[in-house]
Scaffold this active site. Sequence first.
Site, mmCIF file in Angstrom:
data_model
loop_
_atom_site.group_PDB
_atom_site.id
_atom_site.type_symbol
_atom_site.label_atom_id
_atom_site.label_comp_id
_atom_site.label_asym_id
_atom_site.label_seq_id
_atom_site.Cartn_x
_atom_site.Cartn_y
_atom_site.Cartn_z
ATOM 1 N N GLU A 322 0.843 -1.202 0.000
ATOM 2 C CA GLU A 322 0.000 0.000 0.000
ATOM 3 C C GLU A 322 0.870 1.240 0.000
ATOM 4 O OE1 GLU A 322 -2.499 3.284 1.857
ATOM 5 O OE2 GLU A 322 -0.568 2.508 2.451
ATOM 6 N N GLU A 323 1.926 1.191 0.806
ATOM 7 C CA GLU A 323 2.744 2.387 1.023
ATOM 8 C C GLU A 323 3.546 2.782 -0.215
ATOM 9 O OE1 GLU A 323 2.195 4.222 3.393
ATOM 10 O OE2 GLU A 323 1.649 3.099 5.191
HETATM 11 ZN ZN ZN Z 1 -1.919 3.545 5.794
#
Ligand code: ZN
Length: 509
Positions: A322-323
């Site tokens: 996600e990051e």
């Molecule tokens: Zn997050």
Amino acid sequence: MPTSQPGRSPRTRRHLPPTVKRFACAGASATLVLGLGLAPGTAAADDAVLPTLVTTEGIREHVENLSTIAEYNGGNRATNTPGYDVAADYVVDQLKRAGYRPKRDTYDYELWQEHSEAVLTQLAPERRELAPGEDFITMSYSGAGDATGPGVPVDYDSADSGCTAEDFAGFPQGAIAVIKRGSCTFQAKAANAADAGAVGAVIVNNVEGPLNGTVSEESAIPVVGATTATGDALVAAGDALELRLKVDASVAERTSYNIIAETRGGARNNVVMVGAHLDSVPEGPGINDNASGTAAILETAQQLAKLDDPNNRVRFAFWGTEEQGLIGSTKYVEGLKERELERIALYLNFDMLGSPNYGRFIYDGRGELEGSLPPPSGSGAIQKMFEDYYEQRGLITEPTAFSGRSDYSAFMEAGIASGGLFSGGDGTKTEQQVEYYGGTAGIDFDPNYHTAQDDIDNISWKALDELSDGVAYAVETYSESTLPVNGVAPRTFQAQEFRPDRVGDLWLR
Ligand SMILES: [Zn+2]
């Protein structure tokens, strides 16, 4: 800052039988009575079972375990690190113990990495070194290169600077373009500059602060984002402006995975998806961001498995990468066939639920806030469900923009109704919000956001307690019916009406 939970017995879970019936039978605890005959989605907050089963103690155990895993594996749980792999093994094991059959959903992606600090120097009319991280920041997925040339502003005072090829008419080959942020993507501005023969691009912020952006595909030329002050000073230098721009970065092919698990029961063609990202930033253990959301949905999954089969299938997703740009969730949605997408009734996202200086934020499903992605129909119904729940609990909430900064993005783009909760990140708490939630005005909701200090000592258990109740309530509500969100009435509804719980004074079940 550990907080006790008023009105809730920490021993509740141990008093429950392994399988808790959704409907009351003789001898069951009064708190487990679920009102029959209530319209779907309007169950009173007090009648919900799952928020009682999902305790802060259960969630805290997961958070502590994820913290320990980070601590012993290089201090983080970032994608493509041992910390991520062990954290994923933990989630898989916990899900299996609860009776799920979790799957690793593997995807390939391009990981962009910067190997040394970028350089942006004004060489003429006078020499001026600019500070990376302060005056400018390398855009993610910037191409590599070490370019020197005249700095040429591109339609600098226009709101759509650099958005069209015409903006670059007469642009000198081998120059570095100075472009203003706005209207089109950084990707488009960088590509137009490269096409026009620019050897680098500086994209200047149109609001305060450094511009930490991303180009969606690796750019052909080095690209950095600059503060308004930095950009304006470059442009003010006039025709004599000479720049050096150097970016040392590369893109590598990588493979990672999401963890996906769904209930064995429930309608396959009306799936309620619940997601939280499992990876952290490389800088720290990522306890608020996002062990908090991971732990909340993991505990909810475990407790949900103790209930009778839901009407709708509930699918839990623990997203990877996600990051680095919402990669796991985007790959997942892109990988679904049209038919599979249509079966997803809604998506609930939980990213940061324990901010130390927290607020209670509900994603803007009605699309009322500036900067929100356009919400698919049904998203407003999800927002209202959360609002009603907290109103019944006497807790103030506020809407927060669907900014595109978490895993709901791909789902919303695919037209799936989305919603969720958030305890605040890099925004500043106001005096008004201190009246709503307590805490400190003038500082961020999470001052440790994306740093090594986002650790087990800097999480609000009170925030996590309050917001995880909403997670459990939402999952229970939509596991029973998604009618207000997508118009699908529960298939078992008729059957239930003809199966009374009691006749006269006698309980039948
Ligand atoms: Zn997050």
